[in-house]
Design an enzyme around this catalytic site. Structure first.
Site, PDB file in Angstrom:
ATOM      1  N   ASP A 355       0.850  -1.316   0.049  1.00  0.00           N
ATOM      2  CA  ASP A 355      -0.139   0.066   0.034  1.00  0.00           C
ATOM      3  C   ASP A 355       1.071   1.260   0.048  1.00  0.00           C
ATOM      4  OD1 ASP A 355      -2.198   1.561   0.125  1.00  0.00           O
ATOM      5  OD2 ASP A 355      -2.799   1.050   2.304  1.00  0.00           O
ATOM      6  N   HIS A 372       3.469   3.473  -8.842  1.00  0.00           N
ATOM      7  CA  HIS A 372       3.420   2.106  -9.155  1.00  0.00           C
ATOM      8  C   HIS A 372       4.889   1.663  -9.770  1.00  0.00           C
ATOM      9  CE1 HIS A 372      -0.687   1.884  -8.156  1.00  0.00           C
ATOM     10  NE2 HIS A 372      -1.033   2.701  -9.042  1.00  0.00           N
ATOM     11  N   LEU A 464      11.975 -20.118  -3.880  1.00  0.00           N
ATOM     12  CA  LEU A 464      11.095 -19.430  -3.493  1.00  0.00           C
ATOM     13  C   LEU A 464       9.880 -19.403  -4.468  1.00  0.00           C
ATOM     14  CD1 LEU A 464       9.871 -16.648  -1.542  1.00  0.00           C
ATOM     15  CD2 LEU A 464      10.951 -15.212  -3.314  1.00  0.00           C
ATOM     16  N   ARG A 521       1.422  -5.265   6.077  1.00  0.00           N
ATOM     17  CA  ARG A 521       0.735  -4.327   5.094  1.00  0.00           C
ATOM     18  C   ARG A 521       1.533  -2.946   5.352  1.00  0.00           C
ATOM     19  NH1 ARG A 521      -5.375  -2.857   3.559  1.00  0.00           N
ATOM     20  NH2 ARG A 521      -4.730  -0.918   2.470  1.00  0.00           N
TER      21      ARG A 521
END
Length: 593
Positions: A355, A372, A464, A521
Site C-alpha cells: 500500500d 506504481h 522461493l 501491510r
C-alpha cells in the site's frame, strides 16, 4: 536469412535437411509458413531434436548422456552472446535467437527435463504425464509463437481456448508416443501412465515383452481415442489469423491421419513406426498449401535483417543459465545481510499488501502511475530479501478486484507496468517459481499469456514461490469455491451435510497455496482489504507506516524478525505467558524508516 556468412548458411541448410529427413510431417507444416520464417523454425526444431537425441542415445550410460545434455546447454549459454557456435545446430539457434529477439531462458526447464529423462520416466497418472509433456512442449511452441509475433502476426489465444491449446499439445505428445512405441520399447521406455495401463490388465507386461495381445490392442484403441479427442479442438483457431490457423488445422489433420495409421498397423506397431500413405498426406497438404499461400500473400510481414559477421549482437536474446544453476540476488547497497534466523523459526508464508504507491507519487507532485513504477522496484528488492533470508513462500497483493474502480488511466498504467515487468522477467536467473492467483476474464489476453508463460517455465524452481495476486478478491475466491463445492454436491460427489474444511480447502482456486503465517501491510492502514481471507485466518498481522515504494528488503527482514517473537498457538492455551505478544505499529526499517 544468413547474410554473407557461409558457415551460418550451411548451419541453416543442415537444420532444414534434418527436419525434412527426420520429421517429414513437421517439415511439411513449416512449408506452410512464409519462406522468411522457415529457417528460424527449422533451427528451433533441430535444436530440440538434437537435445532429445543426446538424451536418447542408449549407446552411452545414463550419466554420460546427462553430461552430454548438460554440456550442450552450457555451450549454448556461453555462445549466445557471440551469435556463433562451432556446432551448426547451435549456430543456427543462437542466430535465430538474436535476430528474432527470443528469450531462450524460457527453454531452461524444458532443456533440464531432457537431462532428467536420461534417468527414466514413470508416471502414476495422467496428471503427472500431462505436466511432463506440457513442460517439454509448451516452451518450444512458445518460441514458435514468438517468431510469428515478431513477424507481425501474433498467434493470440483467446482466454477460453488456452486449456484447449494445452490439450491439443497433449494430443500431439500422445500421438508421438503411440507412434514411436517400437523405438521406445526397444530402449526400455514405456512413456504411458500407470493409470492408463491399469485399465487393461497385463498390457504393461505384454508391451515390455513386445508381445501383441488383446490387452495391448484394447490399450492402443483407448489411447488413439484419447489422442483424437485432444487433437480435435475445433474452437482453437477461431478468430486466429488464417496463416497460423491453417498450420494448426493442417497439423490436426495430419495427426488424425497418423492415428489412422496406428489403428491400421495392428501387431506391426510393436515392430516399426507406422506412417500415413503418401496419397493421404497429399490429400491433406495440397489444399492447405493453397490456403496458406493466399493467407500469407495478403499479410505484410516484419522480418529482421541478417546479422553480419562481426556486428554487435543485440542484448535481447536472454541466456538460459546452465541447468540446475541460479544466480544469487544482488547484495543490498548498504552491504547489510539478513538476520541469522534458524530456518525452523522463519514463517513459511508471508503475504504482503503493498500500500502507498499513489500517495508516494502525490507527495512528490508526480502522477499516480509513477508511484506504481517505483513500487515495482520495491517488489524486486523484497523478492531479493526473501531469497536472502530463505523464505519459501511470498504472496503479493498486486491488483485487486476493487482496483478496477480506479481512474481508467491509472488502471491502464498498472496493467502496462505488469505486462512490461513480466515480459522483462527480472527474476529470470533466480531460483524463483512464479505463480499467478486471480481471475482471467477482465485482464488483457497478452498479459494473461505472459503470466501463464512465467508459471510454466518456472514450475520446477524450488527456492522461493512468488505468487502475484492479480485481479484477485478474497470474497470472490470464497464465492468461486462455494460454487465448485455446490457443483460437486449436485453431481453426487459430495454429501452437503458432510463437507469439511479440508473439502473446502481442496476446492479453492489455488488449492495448494499454504496458509499465511505473517500478513504485512505497508502504508499505515490497519485492515486486510479482502486479501486471502481463508489463508490468513491464523496469520500474525504486521502494519508499518512506510509507503511501499520506500520499502526495501530490510523491511521484510524486520517484519520476519518481529514475527519470530510472537507466541503462536492457534487458539490453544499457552503453556505460560500471554496468549499473544502484541505487534506494535513500528516504523518500517531501511529506506522506509
Amino acid at each position: 536469412m544468413s547474410g554473407d556468412d557461409p558457415a551460418l548458411r550451411a548451419a541453416y541448410r543442415l537444420c532444414r535437411r534434418r527436419t525434412k529427413d527426420e520429421d517429414p510431417a513437421e517439415y511439411a507444416l513449416i512449408q506452410l509458413v512464409p519462406a522468411a520464417l522457415r529457417p528460424a523454425l527449422h533451427a528451433l526444431w533441430a535444436a530440440a531434436n538434437a537435445l532429445d537425441d543426446l538424451g536418447d542415445d542408449r549407446t552411452a550410460p545414463a550419466a554420460e548422456r546427462a553430461a552430454r545434455v548438460e554440456a550442450w546447454i552450457t555451450a549454448l549459454h556461453r555462445e549466445l552472446p557471440t551469435g556463433s557456435s562451432p556446432d551448426p545446430v547451435r549456430h543456427a539457434l543462437v542466430d535465430t535467437a538474436n535476430r528474432w529477439r527470443l528469450d531462450l531462458s524460457e527453454l531452461r526447464d524444458a532443456m533440464a527435463q531432457v537431462q532428467d529423462d536420461t534417468r527414466g520416466r514413470h508416471f502414476a497418472d495422467w496428471a503427472e504425464w500431462r505436466a511432463w509433456g506440457r513442460d517439454n512442449l509448451l516452451p518450444w511452441f512458445g518460441q514458435v509463437r514468438t517468431v510469428f509475433d515478431r513477424a507481425g502476426v501474433p498467434v493470440a489465444l483467446r482466454l477460453d481456448t488456452r486449456e484447449a491449446y494445452e490439450e491439443f499439445l497433449d494430443g500431439v505428445r500422445l500421438t508421438d508416443i503411440i507412434t514411436d512405441l517400437s523405438a521406445d520399447l526397444a530402449q526400455g521406455d514405456l512413456l504411458l501412465p500407470a493409470e492408463a495401463l491399469d485399465l487393461h490388465p497385463g498390457s504393461a507386461a505384454d508391451l515390455v515383452q513386445r508381445r501383441w495381445s488383446p490387452g495391448v490392442a484394447a490399450l492402443v484403441t483407448h489411447l488413439t481415442g484419447l489422442a483424437r479427442q485432444w487433437v480435435a479442438q475445433e474452437t482453437l483457431t477461431r478468430g486466429m489469423h488464417p496463416g497460423p490457423a491453417t498450420v494448426l488445422d493442417t497439423m490436426a489433420a495430419l495427426l488424425h491421419a497418423q492415428l489412422d495409421a496406428v489403428d491400421a498397423a495392428g501387431p506391426a506397431l510393436l515392430r516399426s513406426p507406422p506412417r500415413p500413405a503418401l496419397p493421404t498426406r497429399a490429400r491433406i497438404l495440397a489444399p492447405a498449401r493453397a490456403r496458406a499461400a493466399l493467407a500469407w500473400s495478403l499479410t505484410p510481414l516484419t522480418v529482421p535483417p541478417p546479422q553480419h559477421p562481426g556486428a554487435q549482437r543485440p542484448p535481447t536474446a536472454a541466456l538460459p543459465a546452465p541447468t540446475g544453476t541460479f544466480l544469487r540476488p544482488p547484495p543490498h547497497p548498504s552491504g547489510e545481510r539478513p538476520p541469522g534466523i534458524p530456518s525452523g523459526d522463519l514463517p513459511a508464508h508471508v503475504a504482503v499488501i503493498m500500500d502507498g504507491n499513489g500517495r508516494w507519487a502525490q507527495q512528490r507532485g508526480l502522477p499516480r502511475h509513477e508511484g506504481h513504477r517505483a513500487g515495482a522496484d520495491a517488489v524486486r528488492e523484497v523478492v531479493h530479501g526473501a531469497l536472502d533470508i530463505g523464505l519459501r513462500h511470498l504472496t503479493l497483493y498486486t491488483f485487486s478486484t476493487e482496483n478496477w474502480h480506479r481512474d481508467p488511466e491509472e488502471v491502464d498504467a498498472i496493467l502496462d507496468l505488469l505486462r512490461r515487468e513480466m515480459t522483462e522477467n527480472p527474476f529470470r536467473d533466480l531460483d524463483v517459481r512464479l505463480r499467478w492467483h486471480g481471475r482471467a476474464g477482465r485482464l488483457p489476453p497478452d498479459l494473461v499469456d505472459v503470466l501463464q508463460l512465467r508459471e510454466r517455465t518456472t514450475r520446477a524452481r524450488t527456492a522461493l514461490t512468488l505468487t502475484m495476486c492479480i485481479d484477485y478478491g478474497g470474497r470472490d475466491e470464497l464465492t468461486r469455491t462455494a460454487a465448485a463445492l455446490a457443483g460437486r454436491a449436485r453431481a453426487g460427489h459430495l454429501e452437503p451435510g458432510l463437507i469439511t474444511e479440508d473439502d473446502f480447502a481442496r476446492h479453492l482456486p489455488l488449492a495448494d497455496l499454504p496458509d499465511v503465517d505473517l500478513l504485512w501491510r505497508t502504508g499505515g492502514e490497519q485492515r486486510v482489504s479482502n486479501f486471502l481471507p481463508w489463508h490468513t485466518a491464523y496469520a500474525e498481522l504486521h502494519f508499518t507506516p512506510g509507503l511501499w515504494p520506500d520499502t526495501d528488503r530490510r523491511d521484510l527482514w524486520q517484519a520476519i524478525s518481529a514475527y519470530t517473537h510472537r507466541q503462536r498457538h492457534h487458539g490453544a492455551t499457552p503453556a505460560d505467558g500471554p496468549s499473544a505478544v502484541p505487534c506494535p505499529t513500528a516504523p518500517a526499517g531501511g529506506a522506509g524508516g
